[in-house]
Design a protein around this motif. Structure first.
Motif, mmCIF file in Angstrom:
data_model
loop_
_atom_site.group_PDB
_atom_site.id
_atom_site.type_symbol
_atom_site.label_atom_id
_atom_site.label_comp_id
_atom_site.label_asym_id
_atom_site.label_seq_id
_atom_site.Cartn_x
_atom_site.Cartn_y
_atom_site.Cartn_z
ATOM 1 N N UNK A 159 0.825 -1.208 0.000
ATOM 2 C CA UNK A 159 0.000 0.000 0.000
ATOM 3 C C UNK A 159 0.863 1.263 0.000
ATOM 4 N N UNK A 160 1.998 1.219 0.700
ATOM 5 C CA UNK A 160 2.910 2.360 0.722
ATOM 6 C C UNK A 160 3.508 2.602 -0.661
ATOM 7 N N UNK A 161 3.907 1.514 -1.341
ATOM 8 C CA UNK A 161 4.427 1.635 -2.702
ATOM 9 C C UNK A 161 3.343 2.177 -3.639
ATOM 10 N N UNK A 162 2.104 1.692 -3.462
ATOM 11 C CA UNK A 162 0.985 2.164 -4.278
ATOM 12 C C UNK A 162 0.736 3.651 -4.041
ATOM 13 N N UNK A 163 0.799 4.080 -2.794
ATOM 14 C CA UNK A 163 0.594 5.491 -2.462
ATOM 15 C C UNK A 163 1.670 6.358 -3.115
ATOM 16 N N UNK A 164 2.931 5.915 -3.054
ATOM 17 C CA UNK A 164 4.020 6.669 -3.687
ATOM 18 C C UNK A 164 3.813 6.791 -5.196
ATOM 19 N N UNK A 165 3.386 5.686 -5.802
ATOM 20 C CA UNK A 165 3.166 5.690 -7.254
ATOM 21 C C UNK A 165 2.037 6.646 -7.633
ATOM 22 N N UNK A 166 0.942 6.606 -6.876
ATOM 23 C CA UNK A 166 -0.196 7.488 -7.161
ATOM 24 C C UNK A 166 0.163 8.956 -6.967
ATOM 25 N N UNK A 167 0.902 9.241 -5.896
ATOM 26 C CA UNK A 167 1.226 10.633 -5.574
ATOM 27 C C UNK A 167 2.172 11.247 -6.603
ATOM 28 N N UNK A 168 3.193 10.493 -7.013
ATOM 29 C CA UNK A 168 4.229 11.074 -7.877
ATOM 30 C C UNK A 168 3.952 10.933 -9.374
ATOM 31 N N UNK A 169 3.181 9.900 -9.759
ATOM 32 C CA UNK A 169 2.990 9.664 -11.184
ATOM 33 C C UNK A 169 1.569 9.894 -11.684
ATOM 34 N N UNK A 183 -1.141 11.672 -9.484
ATOM 35 C CA UNK A 183 -1.738 12.890 -8.927
ATOM 36 C C UNK A 183 -0.859 14.111 -9.126
ATOM 37 N N UNK A 184 0.364 13.923 -9.586
ATOM 38 C CA UNK A 184 1.307 15.027 -9.815
ATOM 39 C C UNK A 184 1.474 15.887 -8.571
ATOM 40 N N UNK A 185 1.500 15.225 -7.424
ATOM 41 C CA UNK A 185 1.728 15.889 -6.138
ATOM 42 C C UNK A 185 0.666 16.939 -5.810
ATOM 43 N N UNK A 186 -0.564 16.712 -6.267
ATOM 44 C CA UNK A 186 -1.695 17.570 -5.892
ATOM 45 C C UNK A 186 -1.972 17.403 -4.396
ATOM 46 N N UNK A 187 -1.899 18.493 -3.649
ATOM 47 C CA UNK A 187 -1.953 18.418 -2.183
ATOM 48 C C UNK A 187 -3.270 17.850 -1.678
ATOM 49 N N UNK A 188 -4.390 18.327 -2.204
ATOM 50 C CA UNK A 188 -5.699 17.883 -1.727
ATOM 51 C C UNK A 188 -5.934 16.408 -2.051
ATOM 52 N N UNK A 189 -5.653 16.026 -3.296
ATOM 53 C CA UNK A 189 -5.847 14.626 -3.691
ATOM 54 C C UNK A 189 -4.872 13.710 -2.964
ATOM 55 N N UNK A 190 -3.672 14.211 -2.713
ATOM 56 C CA UNK A 190 -2.680 13.414 -1.981
ATOM 57 C C UNK A 190 -3.172 13.094 -0.581
ATOM 58 N N UNK A 191 -3.747 14.078 0.100
ATOM 59 C CA UNK A 191 -4.283 13.867 1.446
ATOM 60 C C UNK A 191 -5.404 12.839 1.429
ATOM 61 N N UNK A 192 -6.269 12.938 0.418
ATOM 62 C CA UNK A 192 -7.388 11.984 0.303
ATOM 63 C C UNK A 192 -6.870 10.574 0.084
ATOM 64 N N UNK A 214 -3.903 9.341 0.914
ATOM 65 C CA UNK A 214 -3.235 8.857 2.119
ATOM 66 C C UNK A 214 -4.262 8.387 3.153
ATOM 67 N N UNK A 215 -5.312 9.189 3.343
ATOM 68 C CA UNK A 215 -6.360 8.811 4.307
ATOM 69 C C UNK A 215 -7.069 7.541 3.857
ATOM 70 N N UNK A 216 -7.378 7.454 2.549
ATOM 71 C CA UNK A 216 -8.083 6.284 2.010
ATOM 72 C C UNK A 216 -7.251 5.015 2.155
ATOM 73 N N UNK A 217 -5.982 5.083 1.759
ATOM 74 C CA UNK A 217 -5.121 3.904 1.852
ATOM 75 C C UNK A 217 -4.834 3.549 3.314
ATOM 76 N N UNK A 218 -4.732 4.569 4.179
ATOM 77 C CA UNK A 218 -4.558 4.302 5.610
ATOM 78 C C UNK A 218 -5.757 3.574 6.193
ATOM 79 N N UNK A 219 -6.951 3.991 5.777
ATOM 80 C CA UNK A 219 -8.187 3.325 6.232
ATOM 81 C C UNK A 219 -8.246 1.891 5.724
ATOM 82 N N UNK A 220 -7.893 1.701 4.449
ATOM 83 C CA UNK A 220 -7.874 0.351 3.874
ATOM 84 C C UNK A 220 -6.875 -0.529 4.617
ATOM 85 N N UNK A 221 -5.700 0.019 4.911
ATOM 86 C CA UNK A 221 -4.682 -0.733 5.644
ATOM 87 C C UNK A 221 -5.195 -1.149 7.017
ATOM 88 N N UNK A 222 -5.832 -0.229 7.724
ATOM 89 C CA UNK A 222 -6.349 -0.523 9.057
ATOM 90 C C UNK A 222 -7.418 -1.611 9.015
#
Length: 324
Positions: free
Chosen positions: A268-278, A280-289, A291-299
């Protein structure tokens, strides 16, 4: 001593053992640190300003050691049928503690000697390899040797302990509780050991400036929250009654859960890095969403995995099925 009292004494000696180890380890650390510090800086006032933060941090780092030795001593004492709290038994355990502390001291001394005489020209003090050589590797070796020593010490000297007149019996009442507690002990030993190494790296990178919030209160809060969650989701899965302590099941379940949860979070961490950098283009709002979504899925997935695996090992189709 009544039979009822003997049956309830499964964790009494291991608890005394680990409390004594905790105080001995703390005392040894403070004396060693104080002597090293004073010989270098010759400033008692400055020493206190360091110790009042460094001591609580060291106590936090002792938690994995205490969990491991508690679990191993409980299993070892059960196997040799030693459950009575007597002066002789406590004395023998104190010798065990002293030798374990000596093992820890020697491992650290050897690591420091190797670094000072061999690796200092190769490894930069500012590098994470510094903490690997002087902390992480010695800690892993201490876990290994102290655990093995405690197990064989109790096994070899079992005839010198004061033993119970009756063999400790696992019953419908105590079997599930004992297996549940030992599962928690080994599960959290593995779970906490790795973050403890990360804490060491963070403290080293901050030049040993210890923040009560970041390095002490936050980890303790995370550990307590994790403990509460695991208790809530797995307690009802421990319903199978065993007449013999299932050490293999407990350790297999604890290791399997930690490996699966680690792999899940790594993916999930690798997936988050891939989504954020490739993506979402480091969009702050989408990045936060994300991270929260993947954190919830992980939990949620971690909770489901813990519940499913503990159910597989300790929750039979027929309640209180007896396994020899």
């Amino acid at each position: 001593m009544s039979i009822k009292t003997e049956k309830l004494a499964f964790f009494k000696l291991p608890f005394i053992f680990i409390v004594l180890f905790f105080f001995c380890s703390t005392l040894t650390f403070n004396i060693k640190f104080g002597i090293t510090f004073i010989s270098t800086f010759h400033d008692y006032q400055f020493l206190w300003s360091i110790l009042y933060k460094f001591t609580p941090y060291q106590l936090l780092r002792t938690i994995p050691e205490c969990l491991l030795l508690f679990g191993i001593s409980a299993i070892s004492l059960y196997r040799v049928n030693v459950h009575q709290v007597t002066f002789k038994n406590i004395t023998l355990l104190i010798f065990n503690i002293i030798i374990v502390c000596i093992i820890g001291y020697l491992i650290n001394a050897i690591a420091e000697a190797i670094f000072d005489n061999v690796l200092i020209k190769v490894i930069n003090v500012a590098s994470w390899l510094f903490i690997l050589v002087l902390c992480i590797i010695p800690s892993c070796l201490f876990y290994l040797f102290s655990g093995l020593f405690t197990y064989f010490y109790i096994k070899i000297l079992n005839n010198y302990f004061d033993k119970s007149k009756r063999t400790f019996e696992l019953t419908i009442i105590n079997s599930t509780k004992i297996h549940f507690i030992l599962f928690l002990v080994f599960f959290f030993f593995i779970l906490i050991a790795f973050p403890s190494f990360i804490l060491d790296v963070l403290v080293h990178n901050s030049y040993y400036f210890i923040s009560f919030w970041e390095h002490i209160f936050l980890p303790i809060g995370c550990y307590l929250f994790s403990l509460l969650v695991v208790i809530l989701i797995s307690k009802n899965m421990f319903t199978q009654m065993f007449v013999v302590l299932q050490t293999d099941r407990i350790i297999k379940c604890a290791i399997s859960l930690n490996v699966i949860i680690f792999l899940l979070n790594f993916i999930l961490w690798k997936l988050a890095n891939w989504l954020i950098y490739y993506v979402l283009s480091q969009n702050t709002e989408l990045t936060s969403i994300v991270i929260i979504l993947l954190g919830t899925i992980s939990f949620i997935l971690s909770c489901l995995i813990i519940r499913r695996l503990t159910k597989y090992y300790f929750h039979p189709a027929v309640k209180y099925k007896i396994n020899l």
